[in-house]
Design a protein around this motif. Structure first.
Motif, short mmCIF file in Angstrom:
data_model
loop_
_atom_site.label_atom_id
_atom_site.label_comp_id
_atom_site.label_asym_id
_atom_site.label_seq_id
_atom_site.Cartn_x
_atom_site.Cartn_y
_atom_site.Cartn_z
N ARG A 84 0.87 -1.17 0.00
CA ARG A 84 0.00 0.00 0.00
C ARG A 84 0.91 1.22 0.00
O ARG A 84 1.59 1.48 0.98
CB ARG A 84 -0.89 -0.01 1.24
N GLY A 85 0.95 1.94 -1.11
CA GLY A 85 1.84 3.08 -1.20
C GLY A 85 3.28 2.63 -1.06
O GLY A 85 3.72 1.71 -1.74
N LEU A 86 4.02 3.22 -0.14
CA LEU A 86 5.42 2.86 0.10
C LEU A 86 5.56 1.61 0.96
O LEU A 86 6.63 1.02 1.03
CB LEU A 86 6.15 4.02 0.79
N LEU A 87 4.47 1.22 1.62
CA LEU A 87 4.53 0.08 2.54
C LEU A 87 4.61 -1.24 1.80
O LEU A 87 3.95 -1.45 0.79
CB LEU A 87 3.28 0.02 3.42
N SER A 88 5.41 -2.14 2.33
CA SER A 88 5.45 -3.52 1.86
C SER A 88 4.83 -4.37 2.96
O SER A 88 5.39 -4.46 4.06
CB SER A 88 6.89 -3.95 1.59
N PRO A 115 9.55 1.95 4.75
CA PRO A 115 10.76 2.66 4.36
C PRO A 115 10.74 4.08 4.95
O PRO A 115 9.68 4.54 5.39
CB PRO A 115 10.70 2.68 2.84
N PRO A 116 11.87 4.77 4.96
CA PRO A 116 11.88 6.15 5.47
C PRO A 116 10.80 6.99 4.78
O PRO A 116 10.62 6.91 3.56
CB PRO A 116 13.28 6.65 5.12
N GLY A 117 10.04 7.74 5.58
CA GLY A 117 9.00 8.60 5.04
C GLY A 117 7.64 7.92 4.88
O GLY A 117 6.65 8.59 4.59
N ALA A 118 7.56 6.62 5.06
CA ALA A 118 6.29 5.90 4.88
C ALA A 118 5.42 6.00 6.12
O ALA A 118 5.91 6.18 7.23
CB ALA A 118 6.56 4.44 4.55
N ASP A 119 4.10 5.89 5.91
CA ASP A 119 3.19 5.83 7.05
C ASP A 119 1.98 4.98 6.69
O ASP A 119 1.81 4.58 5.53
CB ASP A 119 2.77 7.23 7.51
N ASN A 162 7.14 6.39 9.73
CA ASN A 162 8.60 6.28 9.82
C ASN A 162 9.24 7.59 9.37
O ASN A 162 9.56 7.76 8.19
CB ASN A 162 9.12 5.11 8.98
N PRO A 163 9.48 8.51 10.31
CA PRO A 163 10.16 9.77 9.97
C PRO A 163 11.67 9.65 10.06
O PRO A 163 12.38 10.66 9.98
CB PRO A 163 9.63 10.73 11.05
N PHE A 164 12.16 8.43 10.23
CA PHE A 164 13.59 8.20 10.45
C PHE A 164 14.31 7.87 9.15
O PHE A 164 13.70 7.71 8.11
CB PHE A 164 13.77 7.11 11.51
N GLU A 165 15.63 7.72 9.20
CA GLU A 165 16.46 7.54 8.02
C GLU A 165 16.56 6.09 7.53
O GLU A 165 16.95 5.86 6.41
CB GLU A 165 17.88 8.06 8.31
N ALA A 166 16.20 5.12 8.39
CA ALA A 166 16.35 3.70 8.03
C ALA A 166 14.98 3.03 7.98
O ALA A 166 14.04 3.46 8.65
CB ALA A 166 17.23 3.00 9.07
N PRO A 167 14.86 1.97 7.18
CA PRO A 167 13.59 1.22 7.14
C PRO A 167 13.26 0.60 8.50
O PRO A 167 14.15 0.33 9.30
CB PRO A 167 13.84 0.11 6.11
N ALA A 168 11.98 0.38 8.73
CA ALA A 168 11.52 -0.27 9.96
C ALA A 168 10.67 -1.47 9.57
O ALA A 168 9.89 -1.41 8.62
CB ALA A 168 10.68 0.70 10.80
N GLN A 169 10.86 -2.57 10.30
CA GLN A 169 10.05 -3.76 10.03
C GLN A 169 9.24 -4.10 11.27
O GLN A 169 9.79 -4.29 12.36
CB GLN A 169 10.90 -4.97 9.62
N LEU A 170 7.93 -4.20 11.07
CA LEU A 170 6.98 -4.46 12.14
C LEU A 170 6.29 -5.78 11.89
O LEU A 170 5.87 -6.06 10.76
CB LEU A 170 5.95 -3.32 12.18
#
Length: 182
Positions: free
Chosen positions: A86-90, A111-115, A165-173
């Protein structure tokens, strides 16, 4: 049709003990035991009450193909996981085709910038998750939290929330939610 044997098979298939099913259905443990041993023949209303603890309708109880249910996959290989981007989200959904799936189990990469979207999400059931990599912002109502790798959350029905994710690195949840959606 042997109602007792069928109830026992379905109960075991759903991973419930007699005691757990009795508690969920609001009946005694001996009631479940007697039905499964065919010591008593339950009325339709009694059977419906017991099935409410699974949860399952009378129609499902009498029409469920137990052989197909028993052969449901146990392992879902990475290539078999449904991709619900969905959008930038995987987003990968585990067990999408599992019969009677009662929860949604997701692996989501931000990824960075995704929500998760501008609007706050609202669930009818519970949701819990653990951040396995990176950092992620969780907003619950007006409150904002920064999750670090290894941090987790637990939300009850009706708590509006979103992830960012306003941070510089990807986050996995990794998260699970009831009831199943998607």
């Amino acid at each position: 049709m042997d109602v007792g044997v069928r109830l026992q098979s379905i109960r075991k298939l759903k991973g419930l003990s007699q005691r757990e099913l009795a508690k969920r259905a609001g009946v005694t443990n001996s009631t479940i035991s007697m039905i499964e041993k065919n010591s008593v023949s339950p009325s339709i209303s009694s059977l419906k009450k017991v099935l409410g603890g699974i949860p399952m309708s009378l129609m499902e109880f009498f029409s469920l193909d137990l052989e197909a249910e028993a052969s449901a996959p146990v392992v879902y290989r990475a290539a078999e996981q449904a991709e619900l981007s969905r959008g930038l989200l995987s987003m990968r959904l585990i067990g999408k085709d599992h019969p009677d799936r009662a929860l949604t189990f997701l692996s989501v990469t931000y990824p960075p910038g995704a929500d998760s979207g501008e609007a706050l999400l609202l669930r009818d059931g519970e949701e819990a998750g653990i951040l396995v990599e990176g950092r992620l912002e969780l907003q619950v109502g007006e409150q904002r939290y920064t999750l670090e790798s290894g941090d987790s959350y637990y939300l009850v029905a009706g708590q509006p929330h979103r992830f960012r994710n306003p941070f510089e690195a990807p986050a996995q949840l990794i998260s699970a939610a009831t009831p199943a959606h998607f």
